[in-house]
Motif scaffolding. Sequence first.
Motif, PDB file in Angstrom:
ATOM      1  N   LYS A 108     149.027  71.670 -24.954  1.00 13.72           N
ATOM      2  CA  LYS A 108     147.923  71.797 -25.911  1.00 13.72           C
ATOM      3  C   LYS A 108     147.964  73.148 -26.613  1.00 13.72           C
ATOM      4  O   LYS A 108     147.782  73.233 -27.833  1.00 13.72           O
ATOM      5  N   GLU A 109     148.219  74.213 -25.848  1.00  9.50           N
ATOM      6  CA  GLU A 109     148.235  75.564 -26.433  1.00  9.50           C
ATOM      7  C   GLU A 109     149.321  75.718 -27.480  1.00  9.50           C
ATOM      8  O   GLU A 109     149.185  76.506 -28.416  1.00  9.50           O
ATOM      9  N   LYS A 110     150.412  74.958 -27.337  1.00 11.16           N
ATOM     10  CA  LYS A 110     151.527  75.071 -28.276  1.00 11.16           C
ATOM     11  C   LYS A 110     151.140  74.621 -29.683  1.00 11.16           C
ATOM     12  O   LYS A 110     151.842  74.936 -30.651  1.00 11.16           O
ATOM     13  N   PHE A 111     150.036  73.913 -29.801  1.00  9.65           N
ATOM     14  CA  PHE A 111     149.639  73.389 -31.107  1.00  9.65           C
ATOM     15  C   PHE A 111     148.257  73.876 -31.536  1.00  9.65           C
ATOM     16  O   PHE A 111     147.692  73.391 -32.520  1.00  9.65           O
ATOM     17  N   ASP A 112     147.723  74.874 -30.831  1.00  4.38           N
ATOM     18  CA  ASP A 112     146.390  75.375 -31.153  1.00  4.38           C
ATOM     19  C   ASP A 112     146.315  76.032 -32.524  1.00  4.38           C
ATOM     20  O   ASP A 112     145.257  76.104 -33.130  1.00  4.38           O
ATOM     21  N   GLY A 113     147.419  76.557 -33.024  1.00  6.68           N
ATOM     22  CA  GLY A 113     147.394  77.251 -34.314  1.00  6.68           C
ATOM     23  C   GLY A 113     147.428  76.338 -35.511  1.00  6.68           C
ATOM     24  O   GLY A 113     147.149  76.760 -36.629  1.00  6.68           O
ATOM     25  N   PHE A 114     147.774  75.062 -35.284  1.00  7.51           N
ATOM     26  CA  PHE A 114     147.840  74.119 -36.397  1.00  7.51           C
ATOM     27  C   PHE A 114     146.452  73.573 -36.698  1.00  7.51           C
ATOM     28  O   PHE A 114     145.725  73.180 -35.785  1.00  7.51           O
ATOM     29  N   ASP A 115     146.117  73.549 -37.972  1.00  5.00           N
ATOM     30  CA  ASP A 115     144.788  73.090 -38.375  1.00  5.00           C
ATOM     31  C   ASP A 115     144.950  72.084 -39.502  1.00  5.00           C
ATOM     32  O   ASP A 115     145.308  72.442 -40.623  1.00  5.00           O
ATOM     33  N   MET A 157     137.389  61.767 -36.303  1.00  2.89           N
ATOM     34  CA  MET A 157     138.279  62.049 -35.179  1.00  2.89           C
ATOM     35  C   MET A 157     137.848  63.307 -34.444  1.00  2.89           C
ATOM     36  O   MET A 157     137.335  64.247 -35.048  1.00  2.89           O
ATOM     37  N   SER A 158     138.097  63.314 -33.159  1.00  2.70           N
ATOM     38  CA  SER A 158     137.835  64.519 -32.362  1.00  2.70           C
ATOM     39  C   SER A 158     138.934  65.535 -32.619  1.00  2.70           C
ATOM     40  O   SER A 158     139.980  65.219 -33.185  1.00  2.70           O
ATOM     41  N   LYS A 159     138.704  66.777 -32.166  1.00  2.00           N
ATOM     42  CA  LYS A 159     139.725  67.815 -32.294  1.00  2.00           C
ATOM     43  C   LYS A 159     140.994  67.417 -31.545  1.00  2.00           C
ATOM     44  O   LYS A 159     142.107  67.694 -31.993  1.00  2.00           O
ATOM     45  N   VAL A 160     140.831  66.767 -30.406  1.00  8.92           N
ATOM     46  CA  VAL A 160     141.990  66.328 -29.622  1.00  8.92           C
ATOM     47  C   VAL A 160     142.794  65.302 -30.405  1.00  8.92           C
ATOM     48  O   VAL A 160     144.030  65.370 -30.464  1.00  8.92           O
ATOM     49  N   GLN A 161     142.100  64.343 -31.031  1.00 13.09           N
ATOM     50  CA  GLN A 161     142.789  63.333 -31.827  1.00 13.09           C
ATOM     51  C   GLN A 161     143.510  63.948 -33.019  1.00 13.09           C
ATOM     52  O   GLN A 161     144.627  63.546 -33.354  1.00 13.09           O
ATOM     53  N   GLN A 162     142.881  64.946 -33.637  1.00 16.33           N
ATOM     54  CA  GLN A 162     143.518  65.615 -34.765  1.00 16.33           C
ATOM     55  C   GLN A 162     144.774  66.359 -34.323  1.00 16.33           C
ATOM     56  O   GLN A 162     145.787  66.358 -35.015  1.00 16.33           O
ATOM     57  N   LYS A 163     144.715  66.984 -33.156  1.00 15.77           N
ATOM     58  CA  LYS A 163     145.893  67.693 -32.639  1.00 15.77           C
ATOM     59  C   LYS A 163     146.996  66.707 -32.272  1.00 15.77           C
ATOM     60  O   LYS A 163     148.182  66.990 -32.441  1.00 15.77           O
ATOM     61  N   GLU A 164     146.607  65.534 -31.746  1.00 15.87           N
ATOM     62  CA  GLU A 164     147.590  64.504 -31.434  1.00 15.87           C
ATOM     63  C   GLU A 164     148.296  64.035 -32.704  1.00 15.87           C
ATOM     64  O   GLU A 164     149.502  63.777 -32.700  1.00 15.87           O
ATOM     65  N   LEU A 165     147.537  63.952 -33.792  1.00  9.90           N
ATOM     66  CA  LEU A 165     148.145  63.603 -35.073  1.00  9.90           C
ATOM     67  C   LEU A 165     149.147  64.670 -35.505  1.00  9.90           C
ATOM     68  O   LEU A 165     150.191  64.371 -36.073  1.00  9.90           O
ATOM     69  N   GLY A 166     148.814  65.926 -35.228  1.00  9.09           N
ATOM     70  CA  GLY A 166     149.725  67.020 -35.562  1.00  9.09           C
ATOM     71  C   GLY A 166     151.037  66.908 -34.800  1.00  9.09           C
ATOM     72  O   GLY A 166     152.120  67.141 -35.350  1.00  9.09           O
ATOM     73  N   VAL A 167     150.953  66.536 -33.514  1.00 13.81           N
ATOM     74  CA  VAL A 167     152.158  66.350 -32.703  1.00 13.81           C
ATOM     75  C   VAL A 167     152.978  65.180 -33.249  1.00 13.81           C
ATOM     76  O   VAL A 167     154.210  65.265 -33.377  1.00 13.81           O
ATOM     77  N   GLU A 168     152.299  64.072 -33.577  1.00 17.78           N
ATOM     78  CA  GLU A 168     152.983  62.896 -34.109  1.00 17.78           C
ATOM     79  C   GLU A 168     153.667  63.221 -35.436  1.00 17.78           C
ATOM     80  O   GLU A 168     154.802  62.792 -35.686  1.00 17.78           O
ATOM     81  N   PHE A 169     152.986  63.976 -36.281  1.00 20.65           N
ATOM     82  CA  PHE A 169     153.554  64.423 -37.561  1.00 20.65           C
ATOM     83  C   PHE A 169     154.875  65.139 -37.321  1.00 20.65           C
ATOM     84  O   PHE A 169     155.886  64.860 -37.971  1.00 20.65           O
ATOM     85  N   ASP A 170     154.876  66.073 -36.379  1.00 16.86           N
ATOM     86  CA  ASP A 170     156.064  66.873 -36.100  1.00 16.86           C
ATOM     87  C   ASP A 170     157.213  66.003 -35.596  1.00 16.86           C
ATOM     88  O   ASP A 170     158.367  66.179 -36.001  1.00 16.86           O
ATOM     89  N   VAL A 171     156.889  65.050 -34.730  1.00 16.67           N
ATOM     90  CA  VAL A 171     157.916  64.157 -34.182  1.00 16.67           C
ATOM     91  C   VAL A 171     158.549  63.317 -35.287  1.00 16.67           C
ATOM     92  O   VAL A 171     159.777  63.155 -35.347  1.00 16.67           O
ATOM     93  N   ILE A 172     157.719  62.776 -36.172  1.00 16.85           N
ATOM     94  CA  ILE A 172     158.226  61.936 -37.267  1.00 16.85           C
ATOM     95  C   ILE A 172     159.149  62.734 -38.179  1.00 16.85           C
ATOM     96  O   ILE A 172     160.239  62.273 -38.549  1.00 16.85           O
ATOM     97  N   TYR A 173     158.729  63.943 -38.531  1.00 23.39           N
ATOM     98  CA  TYR A 173     159.543  64.756 -39.436  1.00 23.39           C
ATOM     99  C   TYR A 173     160.864  65.175 -38.791  1.00 23.39           C
ATOM    100  O   TYR A 173     161.906  65.221 -39.457  1.00 23.39           O
ATOM    101  N   LYS A 174     160.833  65.471 -37.504  1.00 20.74           N
ATOM    102  CA  LYS A 174     162.073  65.839 -36.822  1.00 20.74           C
ATOM    103  C   LYS A 174     163.029  64.658 -36.771  1.00 20.74           C
ATOM    104  O   LYS A 174     164.248  64.821 -36.915  1.00 20.74           O
ATOM    105  N   ARG A 175     162.485  63.456 -36.584  1.00 21.39           N
ATOM    106  CA  ARG A 175     163.340  62.278 -36.578  1.00 21.39           C
ATOM    107  C   ARG A 175     163.925  62.047 -37.969  1.00 21.39           C
ATOM    108  O   ARG A 175     165.116  61.755 -38.105  1.00 21.39           O
ATOM    109  N   LEU A 176     163.104  62.147 -38.994  1.00 24.94           N
ATOM    110  CA  LEU A 176     163.598  61.950 -40.363  1.00 24.94           C
ATOM    111  C   LEU A 176     164.671  62.983 -40.703  1.00 24.94           C
ATOM    112  O   LEU A 176     165.622  62.680 -41.421  1.00 24.94           O
ATOM    113  N   ALA A 177     164.505  64.199 -40.186  1.00 26.37           N
ATOM    114  CA  ALA A 177     165.495  65.246 -40.454  1.00 26.37           C
ATOM    115  C   ALA A 177     166.859  64.869 -39.890  1.00 26.37           C
ATOM    116  O   ALA A 177     167.900  65.181 -40.484  1.00 26.37           O
TER     117      ALA A 177
END
Length: 245
Positions: A115-122, A151-171
């Motif tokens: 969780k802390e690894k993604f606290d800076g993303f907003d 969405m809760s803050k947790v759900q928003q952060k989960e979206l941030g993680v999913e975003f990163d995974v998708i972009y890394k796969r596309l890369a």
Amino acid sequence: MKVKEVADLVGISVRTLHHYDEIGLFKPNDTTESGYRVYSKNDLATLQQILFFKELGFPLKKIKEIMESPGFDRNEALEVQRNMLLEKRRRMDDMITMINKTIKNTKGEITMSEKEKFDGFDFSHNPYEQEARDRWGDNAVDDSNEKLGKMSKVQQKELGVEFDVIYKRLATLRHQQPESNAAQEGIDEWYIYLNKVGVYSLDAFKGLGQMYVDDDRFTKNIDKYGDGLAVFMRDAMAIYADNRK
């Protein structure tokens, strides 16, 4: 002041000032008998405001529209610009703090939770919201904001993680043909993701892909995942949209 003096004072090129003049963004009020541009104190104040807008990521065309609008107020614009820069600084400070902690984590000096690894993303503030409104209308953006707001803050952060995974796969797929099965499967994930946070028609999805290349801000951010990713996504998104119409 003449153009070379202004360029030296501000720290931009003479060519940039000439370009601003050519597109009608920044024209001095006076010229000498020989035709040389002469800039007044008022001109310099206008240039300063243009550069504030540019620092905030506004394209030159949009800056010109804003500053030429009948209701434009210089002092009001400065207030808005200040607030935007303060918000930008706050977010950068959060990111720097997270990077410093991540460095210590990789060195084994501290332990970070996932969780802390993604606290800076907003993701609660969209810097391109007004541009999206201009392109696709208020309804699409309001639908997106409404979904995010529920969405809760947790759900928003989960979206941030999913975003990163998708972009890394596309890369990892960016060197394949955009019409390939693997590329289209990756883009399908991206389309599904976007419709979790908004409502994107196939036309809007295709238009978004084109913006990834037309707008340098998007291109730079996307290509951080891999050089050429923005162009690959544009092409793959266009094929995806056209094949499903």
